[in-house]
Design an enzyme around this catalytic site. Structure first.
Site, PDB file in Angstrom:
ATOM      1  N   GLY A  11      60.861  92.909  -6.255  1.00  0.00           N
ATOM      2  CA  GLY A  11      60.835  91.812  -7.218  1.00  0.00           C
ATOM      3  C   GLY A  11      62.046  91.660  -8.105  1.00  0.00           C
ATOM      4  CB  CYS A  33      74.914  98.707   9.018  1.00  0.00           C
ATOM      5  SG  CYS A  33      73.871  97.717  10.111  1.00  0.00           S
ATOM      6  CG  ASN A  70      75.619  97.080   4.563  1.00  0.00           C
ATOM      7  OD1 ASN A  70      74.473  97.102   4.992  1.00  0.00           O
ATOM      8  ND2 ASN A  70      75.943  97.506   3.354  1.00  0.00           N
ATOM      9  N   GLY A  71      74.194  94.275   6.137  1.00  0.00           N
ATOM     10  CA  GLY A  71      73.317  93.319   5.473  1.00  0.00           C
ATOM     11  C   GLY A  71      72.462  92.532   6.439  1.00  0.00           C
TER      12      GLY A  71
END
Length: 592
Positions: free
Chosen positions: A352, A2, A67-68
């Protein structure tokens, strides 16, 4: 994933400011005020797609904008007996705060930046994840506090644009990006990774909540291999937590190939993989190797071929997404790729990043270990002799610079992403803005891994990946950066990690899951023919722009700029020129 924004005041500018974080959350947005404090949020729905998970979220006079993703949120509910009303990881953070106040951050496994406003205490508690995956910028001056995922959102709320931060510029010229809490704007700062911020009664405190422990408790190779493989499986599996489809970036290197292979094995399905190549200068392209892995794991593979026209057409949009100078040219092909992935309707991918730093993947590591060994062989007389002649040696090569550092007892290894050395900066700047460097750890292996995890990865690569992917509303998840895996690798004896090849331990594990062709190939970064294409497109305008801007700023020495430009034409000092070009483009747009 977000976008967040907030301040300890209210005004009419928030409607404009939230536009700068819309790309981070196109699914829902809201602005709310409490006690004359404003909180805004834009949502990209990944976990708990229901409206109950929208933000700003408020429970029991506690407000959060977050956010996350917290990958272990379901385990946390059980382990800490949390009473949650939604199925959202956001509420879990509120409930942990209620139970432990600020002392819960080390329970979180994920990527995050958030602000909690405690209405009763009239306090702001903000935090950022351990390695800097999610951004948190803030401004605090004259009792005015603003925070956001976006620098531009903060600028929108200020009365005037701050001046250039010259220390950030000096750091950028050396390391690709500004470091620590610096941005290119004075008074707009970054909350550093693994830190929290507490603001109460206009008193702002910042503290670290996590640091890497380098005590070596794993001294057996077979134990290490078994444990690391198990941790990798757990990490990939945790990052498949989603209510939407997850894809995988596939460069053709060992890192993304192994992640994609483990994802396929865990899910038991045909996954979507994505890679980038070029229609010319094919020595930069990784499509051949990406195809080998894609066939091996049976993925739905989506190769993307980029031309000079594609590169140039996305150049300005990429710079806009980065918000401030960032000298990694790979941002442009990444922008084009993430845009394509978003257009296919995929919101989340695995990547990665982090493997090179924790598994010692860079070829530079082997070379620098030899410098450290050489340093040990020098006695006092030899050191004094070398010190007497060092100034006579050619000093525009990296090798002579590393030798100088040994003789002068300076950090030999400053980081994988080092561009301008200190000697070169003295030639470039009329007056070099200075900053303190961290003292190296005693174990060179620990130091190289640690500083690259913190600087090259944490402040360079991860900020690029976040800003570019979120410009296209795409979430990128990095299994190699699970803190359990990172902590474990730093506890493994350095001799076991080094082995007899780069990524010694990872290659042994990967041999079970991906072809030997991928494991044994020469390492190649995510690169592009940026120098060739920029020279073809802009020609002497590259130099003219840098000189034109420098005429206004008077920061650099013109003659050294011209020298770098001529060297870059012959494919030397390419990164040096690119760094100058990107800064000059940004400065002209922002200040001239």
């Amino acid at each position: 994933m977000c976008g967040i924004l907030g301040a300890n005041f209210t005004n009419d500018k928030f409607k404009n400011a939230i536009k700068y974080i819309e790309n981070r959350g196109p699914d829902f947005q809201a602005i709310k005020s409490f006690n004359n404090n404003t909180f805004a949020h834009t949502r990209l729905s990944i976990i708990d797609l229901d409206n109950e998970a929208n933000q700003p979220m408020v429970f029991d006079e506690i407000v959060i904008v977050f956010n996350g993703e917290i990958y272990n949120y379901q385990e946390l509910i059980k382990e800490h007996d949390l009473k949650c009303k939604t199925k959202s990881d956001t509420e879990v953070i509120i409930r942990l705060y209620q139970k432990y106040e600020k002392d819960f951050l080390n329970y979180l496994n994920g990527m995050f930046s958030f602000c909690i406003y405690d209405i009763k205490q009239n306090s702001f508690f903000c935090a950022r994840d351990r390695y800097g995956k999610k951004p948190f910028f803030y401004y605090f001056a004259n009792n005015k506090f603003i925070f956001s995922s976006s620098i531009k959102a903060i600028l929108e709320l200020l009365d005037k644009k701050p001046k250039l931060n010259k220390v950030a510029l000096s750091q950028y010229m050396q390391y690709f990006v500004s470091l620590d809490d610096n941005t290119f704007y004075q008074d707009i700062k970054k909350l550093e990774a693994s830190s929290y911020l507490l603001l109460k009664e206009n008193n702002l405190q910042i503290k670290k909540y996590y640091k890497i422990n380098t005590y070596k408790k794993i001294k057996d190779e077979q134990t290490a291999l078994k444990d690391i493989e198990e941790l990798l499986f757990k990490s990939v599996e945790a990052r498949l937590t989603s209510d939407v489809e997850v894809g995988s970036l596939l460069s053709g290197g060992i890192d993304s190939s192994l992640i994609s292979a483990l994802y396929t094995k865990i899910s038991g399905k045909k996954i979507n993989t994505f890679s980038v190549g070029y229609d010319e200068y094919k020595n930069y392209s990784e499509l051949e190797y990406a195809n080998i892995t894609a066939k091996h794991i049976g993925s739905n593979h989506h190769p993307l071929i980029i031309s000079q026209k594609d590169f140039i057409n996305s150049f300005e949009d990429t710079l806009e997404a980065l918000e401030e100078p960032h000298a990694d040219s790979a941002a442009i092909p990444l922008y084009i790729l993430t845009k394509k992935i978003k257009q296919m309707g995929i919101k989340t991918v695995l990547s990665g990043e982090g493997s090179d730093e924790i598994f010692l993947g860079y070829d530079n590591y082997t070379k620098f270990l030899k410098y450290y060994e050489f340093e040990k062989t020098l006695d006092k007389n030899q050191t004094q002799f070398l010190n007497s002649i060092i100034s006579a040696l050619q000093n525009n090569t990296k090798e002579s610079e590393y030798l100088r550092r040994i003789i002068k007892k300076e950090n030999v290894y400053n980081g994988f992403g080092e561009v301008f050395t200190s000697i070169q900066k003295k030639k470039l700047f009329k007056k070099v803005p200075t900053f303190k460097s961290e003292t190296a750890k005693k174990d060179p292996v620990d130091w190289m891994s640690y500083t690259d995890l913190k600087v090259w990865l944490g402040q360079g690569l991860l900020s690029k990946v976040d800003k570019i992917s979120m410009a296209n509303s795409l979430e990128v998840r990095t299994p190699f950066l699970d803190f359990n895996l990172v902590n474990y690798l730093f506890s493994v004896d350095s001799n076991i990690k080094v082995g007899d090849t780069n990524k010694y331990l990872l290659k042994k594990i990967a041999s079970k899951y991906i072809p030997q062709t991928i494991i044994n190939r020469t390492k190649k970064g995510f690169n592009s023919p940026f120098n060739e294409w920029i020279q073809n497109e802009y020609k002497d305008e590259v130099l003219n722009l840098i000189l034109r801007v420098n005429k206004q700023t008077e920061l650099f020495n013109d003659e050294y700029i011209k020298q770098i430009y001529n060297l870059a034409k012959n494919r030397k000092f390419k990164q040096h020129l690119w760094s100058l070009f990107i800064f000059s483009k940004w400065f002209e747009k922002e200040y001239l």
